[in-house]
Design a protein around this motif. Sequence first.
Motif, PDB file in Angstrom:
ATOM      1  N   UNK A 221      31.033  46.419  37.938  1.00 55.76           N
ATOM      2  CA  UNK A 221      30.581  46.557  39.324  1.00 55.76           C
ATOM      3  C   UNK A 221      30.676  45.236  40.065  1.00 55.76           C
ATOM      4  N   UNK A 222      30.374  44.118  39.373  1.00 56.74           N
ATOM      5  CA  UNK A 222      30.463  42.795  40.011  1.00 56.74           C
ATOM      6  C   UNK A 222      31.903  42.494  40.416  1.00 56.74           C
ATOM      7  N   UNK A 223      32.860  42.790  39.521  1.00 54.78           N
ATOM      8  CA  UNK A 223      34.268  42.554  39.844  1.00 54.78           C
ATOM      9  C   UNK A 223      34.728  43.459  40.977  1.00 54.78           C
ATOM     10  N   UNK A 224      34.237  44.703  40.971  1.00 57.61           N
ATOM     11  CA  UNK A 224      34.602  45.631  42.038  1.00 57.61           C
ATOM     12  C   UNK A 224      34.102  45.112  43.387  1.00 57.61           C
ATOM     13  N   UNK A 256      50.328  47.833  40.000  1.00 49.50           N
ATOM     14  CA  UNK A 256      49.009  48.040  40.600  1.00 49.50           C
ATOM     15  C   UNK A 256      48.832  47.134  41.815  1.00 49.50           C
ATOM     16  N   UNK A 257      49.174  45.841  41.662  1.00 51.39           N
ATOM     17  CA  UNK A 257      49.004  44.887  42.765  1.00 51.39           C
ATOM     18  C   UNK A 257      49.886  45.262  43.951  1.00 51.39           C
ATOM     19  N   UNK A 283      42.993  39.431  41.595  1.00 52.26           N
ATOM     20  CA  UNK A 283      42.864  40.472  40.571  1.00 52.26           C
ATOM     21  C   UNK A 283      42.626  39.852  39.203  1.00 52.26           C
ATOM     22  N   UNK A 284      43.388  38.817  38.889  1.00 54.67           N
ATOM     23  CA  UNK A 284      43.248  38.176  37.584  1.00 54.67           C
ATOM     24  C   UNK A 284      41.880  37.530  37.423  1.00 54.67           C
ATOM     25  N   UNK A 288      41.547  41.762  36.060  1.00 56.65           N
ATOM     26  CA  UNK A 288      42.589  42.783  36.171  1.00 56.65           C
ATOM     27  C   UNK A 288      43.942  42.082  36.081  1.00 56.65           C
ATOM     28  N   UNK A 289      44.639  42.250  34.969  1.00 55.74           N
ATOM     29  CA  UNK A 289      45.938  41.620  34.778  1.00 55.74           C
ATOM     30  C   UNK A 289      47.029  42.669  34.926  1.00 55.74           C
TER      31      UNK A 289
END
Length: 635
Positions: A221-224, A256-257, A283-284, A288-289
């Motif tokens: 959730x924090x990354x979102x 995705x990116x 993203x990274x 998210x890679x």
Amino acid sequence: MKEVLKARQAEMLKALITASVPLDLDFFKDKFEKQDRTIRYDLGELKEVCVRHKIEICYLTKQGYYIPAAQKTKASKLLVQCEITSRMGLGDSSGEERFERLYLYLFVQKDYITAEKLAAAYYISRSTLSRILGKMEEWFGHTVSLKVRKASGYRLEGDEMALRRLAVRILAARFKGSYTAEDWFMLLPPELKGKLMLRDIEELSQSIRRLNSRYNVWISNASYLNLLCYCMVRRLRLRMGCVVGETAAGENGGSYADMLLEELSDPGKGTSQGELEAFTQILQENGIYIQKGFVEEARLTGTIHKVLSYIEEKRGKDSFHMEALYQDLFEHLRNFLNLSAQGRAEEENPYVLEEVREHYYSYYQLARDCGEIIQREMNLPYQELEICYLAVYLYKNSLQTERTGKNVLVVCATGKGLSHLLTLRIKNVFPMLNVAGQISPWQLSKVSDLKDVDFVISTIPLENKLVPVIKISRILSEEDIKRIRDFLKYGNLVDEIPMSQRNEASFGAKEDPFLLREKPVTEEGGLVEAASILSRLILTLLEYTSKFPPKYRMSRDAMLGMVIHMSMAVPRWFEESSQEEASEDFEREYQRIRKKDPDIFALMEKFFDLVEKTLRVRISISERVAFFLYITEEV
């Protein structure tokens, strides 16, 4: 006609909506740096506005002001619809917040802004503004600066990504703990209201969720929130014509990116190579890679094929959707290996670990074996959390309905009355169990075929030898929960198992089940939601009574009476926000119980406190004494 609120009153309403506990006068005095008289006056006017919309601002003695949970949705709508008369001056903000608000104001200005205009926007003098801006240089750090021109005024200078990152940091801190577009819009700083609409936030949020689902991206959730805040900030800057890099990006590669950037951008805008590279970096940073390079894909593919071969050997070819499982594992493991290559690891979530081990145990066992293969082939330690994720992928792609635990038959003295509550509680504590039914001993004696029942949970001694029997109390106490868990874990009769294992009762291991996580009661779905609240309230009461010392074990009639009493009392709690003080007799009895039965008193007071904080009600001393009488009358 729109309601009109002062900016400070709007902030007060926002604080009351988002607070999980009552807010006292000192809270508002510290937040706005105002005296009692001013705060009380603003609260009085705010109450009048709320009353017109059937919203109460209640007061709890020695605790503070609050809005009942059932009315918070309505209060949120009121706040969104209200007209705010003016932006609050910086005098209402403290140190760090002053810098943040000034930064955001300058952040959305394309050109220089004069000192006169900036000072007027915040109702401060030029000298005060100059003093605050002078201290901001240190707050900026080395990546952002404030450019000053004598004739033109002030303007932010620095690398575009550095400017965006600082704005993202401010927004993410404000949004922490919120989950909906309406909440995020409500929490927007005043400087961004009017620049970003609710529709913008909904579109960005939906785009991220849609692409995450399509590409099977799992993030915390924090990354979102960090990603969402960046997308909001980026949209603001693009509207101002501030772009990272001017070189057009190459052909959309379908990653995705690429796809998310395209979906978040207006046609022909914001898709430069610089924007793509910046977005990829964001993203990274959030785990998210989507690039190749960190992982040898041939090696990863070979590892996954070995995992799938092992699964086929253990479970058979027709147990899983192998193609879909392969794709899920490839995307997830590539992300994990990219994180590992950077020396990073996702923080373990105890709740996730507990839930997967408890509810998907057979998949967890298989995932643990698969994890050993991955660790051996990729030469990397495979974390416990990753094993749990792998278990969820196995469950997701399973072609069979898991029989997680066993079919259980509940036997009570009559098969009626409290047996229904006991069955409900068993389902709540052991959701992996299949409760096949609840019957009386007489009915059980007439059953000759128990082939579909793995074991029996009974409140009375049984002589049935067809299946194992676990004897428990009528209220499923903490010791009972442990006995059932031990039986499920070891597969032997409970009496043969050492009882020194860790106590895993849900009461001590998880949050109180009554804590409200769902939307508050609304007029539209009030009946269903009210029933849900009452059900959780009963389950929580049973959780607390299960902790009573042995001498306070309640009879079936006493337990049933207390549950019925509480069911009838709940409406009174909601209706009587300020109840009369207890008579001397009730006060005397309350203090007597406190001294005579301290263990029971402490447990039930914790229960009452939980109910009051969750439902925003007050339970009087006379009501509390009534509960204690059910418990102590047989001792």
